[in-house]
Each structure stands twice: as C-alpha cells, then as structure tokens.
Design a protein around this motif. Structure first.
Motif, PDB file in Angstrom:
ATOM      1  N   LYS A  72       0.287   3.447   8.624  1.00 38.27           N
ATOM      2  CA  LYS A  72       1.365   3.211   7.797  1.00 38.27           C
ATOM      3  C   LYS A  72       1.131   4.014   6.596  1.00 38.27           C
ATOM      4  N   GLY A  73       2.060   5.159   6.284  1.00 44.74           N
ATOM      5  CA  GLY A  73       1.863   5.886   5.297  1.00 44.74           C
ATOM      6  C   GLY A  73       0.287   6.810   5.563  1.00 44.74           C
ATOM      7  N   ASN A  74      -0.448   6.626   4.505  1.00 46.12           N
ATOM      8  CA  ASN A  74      -1.885   7.439   4.636  1.00 46.12           C
ATOM      9  C   ASN A  74      -2.829   6.486   5.168  1.00 46.12           C
ATOM     10  N   PHE A  75      -2.599   5.295   5.429  1.00 47.31           N
ATOM     11  CA  PHE A  75      -3.517   4.264   5.845  1.00 47.31           C
ATOM     12  C   PHE A  75      -3.376   4.072   7.118  1.00 47.31           C
ATOM     13  N   ARG A  76      -4.820   4.088   7.949  1.00 48.81           N
ATOM     14  CA  ARG A  76      -4.943   3.963   9.390  1.00 48.81           C
ATOM     15  C   ARG A  76      -5.456   2.616   9.368  1.00 48.81           C
ATOM     16  N   PHE A  77      -4.986   1.673  10.458  1.00 52.74           N
ATOM     17  CA  PHE A  77      -5.427   0.637  10.750  1.00 52.74           C
ATOM     18  C   PHE A  77      -6.530   0.494  11.742  1.00 52.74           C
ATOM     19  N   ASN A  99      -9.862 -18.356  -1.462  1.00 49.21           N
ATOM     20  CA  ASN A  99     -10.456 -17.056  -1.472  1.00 49.21           C
ATOM     21  C   ASN A  99     -11.101 -16.482  -0.073  1.00 49.21           C
ATOM     22  N   GLU A 100     -11.710 -17.484   0.485  1.00 44.12           N
ATOM     23  CA  GLU A 100     -12.154 -16.971   1.926  1.00 44.12           C
ATOM     24  C   GLU A 100     -10.896 -16.952   2.950  1.00 44.12           C
ATOM     25  N   ILE A 101      -9.875 -17.828   2.708  1.00 43.40           N
ATOM     26  CA  ILE A 101      -8.680 -17.577   3.631  1.00 43.40           C
ATOM     27  C   ILE A 101      -7.862 -16.198   3.124  1.00 43.40           C
ATOM     28  N   ILE A 102      -7.677 -16.080   1.808  1.00 43.05           N
ATOM     29  CA  ILE A 102      -7.237 -14.748   1.658  1.00 43.05           C
ATOM     30  C   ILE A 102      -7.789 -13.739   2.230  1.00 43.05           C
ATOM     31  N   GLU A 103      -8.957 -13.659   1.970  1.00 41.93           N
ATOM     32  CA  GLU A 103     -10.065 -12.635   2.316  1.00 41.93           C
ATOM     33  C   GLU A 103      -9.742 -12.234   4.002  1.00 41.93           C
ATOM     34  N   LYS A 104      -9.833 -13.410   4.649  1.00 44.04           N
ATOM     35  CA  LYS A 104      -9.548 -13.288   6.405  1.00 44.04           C
ATOM     36  C   LYS A 104      -8.181 -12.818   6.531  1.00 44.04           C
ATOM     37  N   TYR A 105      -7.310 -13.186   5.711  1.00 43.31           N
ATOM     38  CA  TYR A 105      -5.936 -12.600   6.024  1.00 43.31           C
ATOM     39  C   TYR A 105      -5.737 -11.125   5.688  1.00 43.31           C
ATOM     40  N   VAL A 106      -6.692 -10.663   4.530  1.00 46.81           N
ATOM     41  CA  VAL A 106      -6.522  -9.240   4.467  1.00 46.81           C
ATOM     42  C   VAL A 106      -7.247  -8.658   5.370  1.00 46.81           C
ATOM     43  N   GLU A 107      -8.207  -8.760   5.931  1.00 46.17           N
ATOM     44  CA  GLU A 107      -8.994  -8.339   7.187  1.00 46.17           C
ATOM     45  C   GLU A 107      -8.006  -8.288   8.279  1.00 46.17           C
ATOM     46  N   MET A 108      -7.545  -9.307   8.807  1.00 47.12           N
ATOM     47  CA  MET A 108      -6.274  -9.547   9.772  1.00 47.12           C
ATOM     48  C   MET A 108      -5.409  -8.491   9.713  1.00 47.12           C
ATOM     49  N   ARG A 154      -3.138  -2.185  -1.684  1.00 49.50           N
ATOM     50  CA  ARG A 154      -4.481  -2.152  -2.519  1.00 49.50           C
ATOM     51  C   ARG A 154      -5.575  -3.027  -1.922  1.00 49.50           C
ATOM     52  N   SER A 155      -5.248  -4.156  -1.180  1.00 49.00           N
ATOM     53  CA  SER A 155      -6.257  -5.198  -0.785  1.00 49.00           C
ATOM     54  C   SER A 155      -7.554  -4.644  -0.116  1.00 49.00           C
ATOM     55  N   PRO A 156      -7.216  -3.665   0.792  1.00 50.97           N
ATOM     56  CA  PRO A 156      -8.484  -3.473   1.392  1.00 50.97           C
ATOM     57  C   PRO A 156      -9.730  -2.657   0.595  1.00 50.97           C
ATOM     58  N   VAL A 157      -9.389  -2.361  -0.832  1.00 51.93           N
ATOM     59  CA  VAL A 157     -10.130  -1.926  -1.643  1.00 51.93           C
ATOM     60  C   VAL A 157     -10.716  -2.938  -2.488  1.00 51.93           C
ATOM     61  N   LYS A 158      -9.524  -3.774  -3.227  1.00 54.76           N
ATOM     62  CA  LYS A 158      -9.767  -4.651  -4.130  1.00 54.76           C
ATOM     63  C   LYS A 158      -8.585  -5.949  -3.912  1.00 54.76           C
TER      64      LYS A 158
END
Length: 207
Positions: A72-77, A99-108, A154-158
């Motif tokens: 998506k754009g410049n980001f490769r999944f 926090n753990e749940i959102i981190e899991k969501y970001v990774e998914m 931005r979530s993969p970085v922060k």
C-alpha cells in the motif's frame, strides 16, 4: 484492475458498491447471530472466520491466507514466504492489557493476511479481543479517519499514536447493537465505502 470475484463483475465501481452492501449485511448478521462470540478471541482462526463470514458471497479467497505479495503506497506487507510464521507468532502474542492488544493488532495489520478486506475484518477482530479481555470495545465513530490512517501508517515504527487514539474511544457498551453498527459504518468509511448504512441494510434484509 478489478479483483476476480464470484459476482462476475469487471467494473471496479460496481464491485465496490455490491461488496459494501453484501458485506455490511453480513457484518450485521455476524453480530446478531451470536456467531462472533463463539470465536476464540485473538486467534488467527477467529480473524479468518470473520473475513470468510463477511466476504464469502463475493470472493473465493474469503478466509484464506493470500498467496501474493501486496503493498500500500510505499509500504510492503509481510512477504508471502514468511506469512504463515508471522501469523503463528502474532497469535502467540500476549493480550491481557490494552497496550498488548493494540501491539497485537498492529502486527496483524502488518501481516495483512488476505487479498482484500483486511482492515474491516481486523477491526472487528480487535474489538472481539478487547471485549473478552477488558470488557470494552472501541466506539469507532469517535475515531477520526485521517488521524486513524496516519497513526496506523506510522504504527510499525511507533505505536504510541494509535494506542492513544483508540484508548480515547473505548466504551463499555460491549453489547450495544448501535455502537457495533455505527462502528462498522465508520470502519468502512476509513476504506472509502460510504454508500450504505449498516442499520438500513439490516432493516431491508429483515423486512
């Protein structure tokens, strides 16, 4: 290029219209049937079941892990060759705190396991985890589209932005059909689907 679909539609605009209508009707049934609450919150199988439930009428790949690389754009999944391992690792991530749940969501979200419909399915999956673990869900209509999309980008970085944004929208109305259906509309709005309201489609199908 229009995705291959069960409806035999080659026009992208027409496909988007029917996809929204059919999958929103299924999203409503997902909630009212009680099927959602039978799923194992946080598992990949739960996400696959949600995706299949929403899109089975439209796509043959509904609920199936993608076999192509997507960006998506410049980001490769996550690359296909690492996807199975990624999904296994994400499923094993802890989910006892917000926090753990959102981190899991970001990774998914980074994994992006399906050809289409990832965001819409994964937001329902996220709420399922929050409901089980914290007795809360996100009131998505309170989450601004642009703020959300930028925070997710931005979530993969922060991930501090997306955590803050979603925490402000938490509600304890976990069994509210209104919160759920308006949340579906907001979720679809993030992806550019705005023709139908879930509540109206539900009324039409029940009439």
């Amino acid at each position: 290029m229009t995705l291959e679909n069960k409806l035999g539609i080659s026009n992208a605009v027409e496909l988007a219209r029917l996809e929204e209508k059919l999958s929103k009707a299924q999203a409503h049934k997902l909630f009212t049937s009680g099927f959602l609450d039978t799923l194992n919150a946080g598992s990949f199988q739960a996400l696959a079941s949600i995706h299949e439930y929403l899109f089975a009428e439209i796509y043959a790949f509904a609920g199936k892990v993608r076999e192509v690389n997507i960006a998506k754009g410049n980001f490769r999944f996550a690359p296909v060759m690492y996807l199975a391992v990624s999904l296994k690792n994400i499923e094993a991530m802890p989910q006892t705190t917000f926090n753990e749940i959102i981190e899991k969501y970001v990774e998914m979200n980074i994994a992006h396991p399906f050809r289409e419909g990832n965001g819409r399915s994964t937001r329902i999956w996220l709420d399922l985890i929050l409901k089980k673990e914290l007795k809360q869900v996100i009131d998505w209509q309170r989450v601004d589209k642009n703020d959300y999309l930028m925070a997710m980008e931005r979530s993969p970085v922060k991930d501090i932005e997306i955590k803050y944004l979603l925490q402000q929208a938490l509600t304890e109305q976990i069994d509210s059909a209104e919160v759920y259906m308006k949340g579906i509309d907001a979720s679809y709005y993030y992806e550019g689907y705005t023709l139908y309201k879930t509540e109206d489609i539900a009324d039409d199908t029940e009439a």
